[in-house]
Design a protein around this motif. Sequence first.
Motif, PDB file in Angstrom:
ATOM      1  N   SER A  94     112.524 113.285  11.112  1.00 55.60           N
ATOM      2  CA  SER A  94     112.849 114.703  11.010  1.00 55.60           C
ATOM      3  C   SER A  94     114.339 114.947  10.863  1.00 55.60           C
ATOM      4  O   SER A  94     114.760 116.066  10.636  1.00 55.60           O
ATOM      5  CB  SER A  94     112.300 115.420  12.235  1.00 55.60           C
ATOM      6  OG  SER A  94     112.689 114.718  13.383  1.00 55.60           O
ATOM      7  N   THR A 142     105.823 112.599  11.081  1.00 55.76           N
ATOM      8  CA  THR A 142     104.651 111.756  11.364  1.00 55.76           C
ATOM      9  C   THR A 142     103.661 112.358  12.373  1.00 55.76           C
ATOM     10  O   THR A 142     102.531 111.905  12.471  1.00 55.76           O
ATOM     11  CB  THR A 142     105.118 110.411  11.945  1.00 55.76           C
ATOM     12  OG1 THR A 142     105.966 110.697  13.067  1.00 55.76           O
ATOM     13  CG2 THR A 142     105.893 109.594  10.934  1.00 55.76           C
ATOM     14  N   ALA A 212     101.762 116.351  24.567  1.00 61.87           N
ATOM     15  CA  ALA A 212     103.058 116.989  24.317  1.00 61.87           C
ATOM     16  C   ALA A 212     104.114 115.923  24.131  1.00 61.87           C
ATOM     17  O   ALA A 212     104.242 115.000  24.942  1.00 61.87           O
ATOM     18  CB  ALA A 212     103.424 117.898  25.483  1.00 61.87           C
ATOM     19  N   GLY A 213     104.851 116.034  23.028  1.00 55.61           N
ATOM     20  CA  GLY A 213     105.890 115.045  22.767  1.00 55.61           C
ATOM     21  C   GLY A 213     106.792 115.491  21.652  1.00 55.61           C
ATOM     22  O   GLY A 213     106.901 116.685  21.368  1.00 55.61           O
ATOM     23  N   ALA A 214     107.446 114.526  21.015  1.00 56.28           N
ATOM     24  CA  ALA A 214     108.395 114.714  19.904  1.00 56.28           C
ATOM     25  C   ALA A 214     109.768 115.171  20.378  1.00 56.28           C
ATOM     26  O   ALA A 214     110.724 115.153  19.620  1.00 56.28           O
ATOM     27  CB  ALA A 214     107.869 115.666  18.830  1.00 56.28           C
ATOM     28  N   PRO A 216     112.342 115.594  24.287  1.00 57.43           N
ATOM     29  CA  PRO A 216     112.361 115.350  25.732  1.00 57.43           C
ATOM     30  C   PRO A 216     111.966 116.587  26.523  1.00 57.43           C
ATOM     31  O   PRO A 216     112.228 117.704  26.088  1.00 57.43           O
ATOM     32  CB  PRO A 216     113.832 115.000  26.023  1.00 57.43           C
ATOM     33  CG  PRO A 216     114.535 114.957  24.728  1.00 57.43           C
ATOM     34  CD  PRO A 216     113.680 115.600  23.701  1.00 57.43           C
ATOM     35  N   TYR A 237     104.912 109.612  23.168  1.00 53.04           N
ATOM     36  CA  TYR A 237     106.208 109.177  22.628  1.00 53.04           C
ATOM     37  C   TYR A 237     106.029 108.346  21.365  1.00 53.04           C
ATOM     38  O   TYR A 237     105.171 107.463  21.297  1.00 53.04           O
ATOM     39  CB  TYR A 237     106.970 108.339  23.669  1.00 53.04           C
ATOM     40  CG  TYR A 237     108.217 107.686  23.115  1.00 53.04           C
ATOM     41  CD1 TYR A 237     109.379 108.423  22.921  1.00 53.04           C
ATOM     42  CD2 TYR A 237     108.228 106.335  22.767  1.00 53.04           C
ATOM     43  CE1 TYR A 237     110.528 107.843  22.390  1.00 53.04           C
ATOM     44  CE2 TYR A 237     109.371 105.736  22.241  1.00 53.04           C
ATOM     45  CZ  TYR A 237     110.523 106.496  22.060  1.00 53.04           C
ATOM     46  OH  TYR A 237     111.641 105.914  21.533  1.00 53.04           O
ATOM     47  N   LEU A 239     108.256 107.465  17.281  1.00 54.32           N
ATOM     48  CA  LEU A 239     109.356 107.747  16.365  1.00 54.32           C
ATOM     49  C   LEU A 239     108.981 107.190  14.998  1.00 54.32           C
ATOM     50  O   LEU A 239     108.226 106.218  14.917  1.00 54.32           O
ATOM     51  CB  LEU A 239     110.676 107.133  16.868  1.00 54.32           C
ATOM     52  CG  LEU A 239     110.753 105.642  17.098  1.00 54.32           C
ATOM     53  CD1 LEU A 239     112.214 105.218  17.176  1.00 54.32           C
ATOM     54  CD2 LEU A 239     110.076 105.250  18.382  1.00 54.32           C
ATOM     55  N   SER A 240     109.470 107.827  13.959  1.00 55.18           N
ATOM     56  CA  SER A 240     109.004 107.440  12.632  1.00 55.18           C
ATOM     57  C   SER A 240     109.347 105.989  12.295  1.00 55.18           C
ATOM     58  O   SER A 240     108.594 105.330  11.595  1.00 55.18           O
ATOM     59  CB  SER A 240     109.528 108.394  11.569  1.00 55.18           C
ATOM     60  OG  SER A 240     110.830 108.755  11.856  1.00 55.18           O
ATOM     61  N   THR A 302     116.779 102.616  19.419  1.00 56.44           N
ATOM     62  CA  THR A 302     116.217 103.973  19.308  1.00 56.44           C
ATOM     63  C   THR A 302     117.197 105.051  19.766  1.00 56.44           C
ATOM     64  O   THR A 302     117.022 106.220  19.426  1.00 56.44           O
ATOM     65  CB  THR A 302     114.954 104.127  20.190  1.00 56.44           C
ATOM     66  OG1 THR A 302     115.351 103.984  21.558  1.00 56.44           O
ATOM     67  CG2 THR A 302     113.903 103.094  19.853  1.00 56.44           C
ATOM     68  N   ASP A 304     117.123 106.210  22.541  1.00 62.47           N
ATOM     69  CA  ASP A 304     116.418 106.921  23.606  1.00 62.47           C
ATOM     70  C   ASP A 304     116.642 106.211  24.939  1.00 62.47           C
ATOM     71  O   ASP A 304     116.623 104.985  25.001  1.00 62.47           O
ATOM     72  CB  ASP A 304     114.908 106.974  23.313  1.00 62.47           C
ATOM     73  CG  ASP A 304     114.623 107.856  22.112  1.00 62.47           C
ATOM     74  OD1 ASP A 304     115.325 108.873  21.944  1.00 62.47           O
ATOM     75  OD2 ASP A 304     113.702 107.520  21.330  1.00 62.47           O
ATOM     76  N   ILE A 325     111.226 109.791  28.754  1.00 55.88           N
ATOM     77  CA  ILE A 325     112.531 109.678  28.089  1.00 55.88           C
ATOM     78  C   ILE A 325     113.365 110.910  28.449  1.00 55.88           C
ATOM     79  O   ILE A 325     112.955 112.046  28.219  1.00 55.88           O
ATOM     80  CB  ILE A 325     112.375 109.521  26.557  1.00 55.88           C
ATOM     81  CG1 ILE A 325     112.056 108.059  26.231  1.00 55.88           C
ATOM     82  CG2 ILE A 325     113.650 109.858  25.795  1.00 55.88           C
ATOM     83  CD1 ILE A 325     110.682 107.711  26.034  1.00 55.88           C
ATOM     84  N   ARG A 328     118.828 111.139  24.770  1.00 59.58           N
ATOM     85  CA  ARG A 328     119.277 110.092  23.869  1.00 59.58           C
ATOM     86  C   ARG A 328     120.728 109.791  24.167  1.00 59.58           C
ATOM     87  O   ARG A 328     121.456 110.649  24.643  1.00 59.58           O
ATOM     88  CB  ARG A 328     119.133 110.565  22.425  1.00 59.58           C
ATOM     89  CG  ARG A 328     117.701 110.904  22.035  1.00 59.58           C
ATOM     90  CD  ARG A 328     117.663 111.599  20.695  1.00 59.58           C
ATOM     91  NE  ARG A 328     118.350 110.856  19.660  1.00 59.58           N
ATOM     92  CZ  ARG A 328     117.811 109.858  18.959  1.00 59.58           C
ATOM     93  NH1 ARG A 328     116.573 109.525  19.176  1.00 59.58           N
ATOM     94  NH2 ARG A 328     118.505 109.239  18.039  1.00 59.58           N
ATOM     95  N   LYS A 425     110.735 120.588  16.584  1.00 59.49           N
ATOM     96  CA  LYS A 425     111.466 120.189  17.791  1.00 59.49           C
ATOM     97  C   LYS A 425     112.412 121.325  18.187  1.00 59.49           C
ATOM     98  O   LYS A 425     113.081 121.898  17.333  1.00 59.49           O
ATOM     99  CB  LYS A 425     112.283 118.933  17.500  1.00 59.49           C
ATOM    100  CG  LYS A 425     111.408 117.726  17.206  1.00 59.49           C
ATOM    101  CD  LYS A 425     112.260 116.521  16.858  1.00 59.49           C
ATOM    102  CE  LYS A 425     111.426 115.436  16.244  1.00 59.49           C
ATOM    103  NZ  LYS A 425     111.281 114.245  17.068  1.00 59.49           N
TER     104      LYS A 425
END
Length: 437
Positions: A94, A142, A212-214, A216, A237, A239-240, A302, A304, A325, A328, A425
Amino acid sequence: MNFQYWNSEIEKMPRQDLEALQVKKLKAAVDQALKTPFYKERLTGAGIKSGDDIKTLSDLRKIPYTTKHDLRDGFPYGFLSIPKEEVVRLHASSGTTGAPTTIYFNAGDIKRWTGYVARCIYGTGCNKTDVFQNMITYGLFTGGLGFHQGGEEVGMLVIPSGSGNTTRQFRLMQDFGTTVVHATPSFLLHVESKMKEEGVSRDSIKLRKAFAGAEPYSEDTRRRIEELLKIDVYNSYGLSEMNGPGVAFECQCKSGLHLWEDGYIGEIIDPDTLEPLPDGQTGELVLTCLCREATPILRYRTRDLSSFYTDACACGRTHRRLRRITGRTDDMLIINGVNVFPSQIEEVVMAMKEVGNNYLIVLEKEGVLDRLIVKVEVGANVFMDDSRLLNALKEKIRKTLQAMITINPKVELHESGALPVSEGKAKRVQDNRPKDV
Ligand code: AMP
Ligand code: ZN
């Protein structure tokens, strides 16, 4: 509790066997990576000429890290390991932290990815009787197609509603009896506010779970969503660069996210020294993808921040669990020299009952000093004309924040629904400080 496993042999595999499986898959991933222009140079430079140079899991450390920067430099095909005609799909990140990066999939990659997402969904107790409304952006991101495919694999009825338009979301929930949704935590909070505003009664919908995610979010935010909507919320959790969702997920114990170690190798490193840290210590999560052929990615930093739990999970799965997480390495704010993570501010405001479902962090320059302004929506039960109560609330937020982050913020209270809402996000930080000062 009645636990259910998508693939109990893999999910409860003894650690020794799991690690042997990782070595086997890592060898194959290295061989595959050597077919890409990027890794051919990077790996041979580090003395790795074939997968056979990996004998044990600790040989992983011979492999240099890969960064987001490397992925961008490798655009468009530096990380592609198969002929273009074998590629069936691409996704892109994203771009929360800059230009998007592109990941390619072959047919087998999509199948494997789908299997991991199905495993996550099924592990929360869902089955084919569920109706699943995927309230997240479809497209290059994704989260849309990833969850969609996983949901279908489980056999649920999947409603590809996408994000936004709460009126239509409620309508779909009522018409088709939605039992499970997937969304960002900030969108779920928005949904709850809108439900009240639009007069949708809780009894008219059958919702019982959300993924629920994408982005923090704090444990308090989870609890708030669970209490307000009367549902179970599971942290998701992904990530692409590691396919997307399906990397790590909470089981019914809701105590940490199982990282699927037959598909991914996870390490925690010190982001400054780059040395691996033992389980239990917090640092940057580094992931190696073991389940994708078209775009192999090894030891990906990452950015993260997380740590591994050291105890076993009551569900019996042997795959290690990651802590929620918290942020970042690159979302850390430096305010008058003090390091602050947005998650610390969220933890304070979302724990307060009088606070509503949205907040915003604003940074400005006042002379030479940084000024932190925390804008907070008040709960629907707080009246904006009760100035005594509002002042007391403001003071309470200010004091608690100061105790947490040592910085004295300016607190602004806003009516419920007044702060901007993002469909994807959430954008929680507005840094208005001049960049070159
Ligand atoms: P993308 O590649 O666009 O899907 O973005 C992936 C990033 O979103 C991750 O590297 C995390 O920073 C963030 N993210 C995804 N899921 C979570 C989660 N459950 N908790 C915290 N951050 C998350
Ligand atoms: Zn578990």
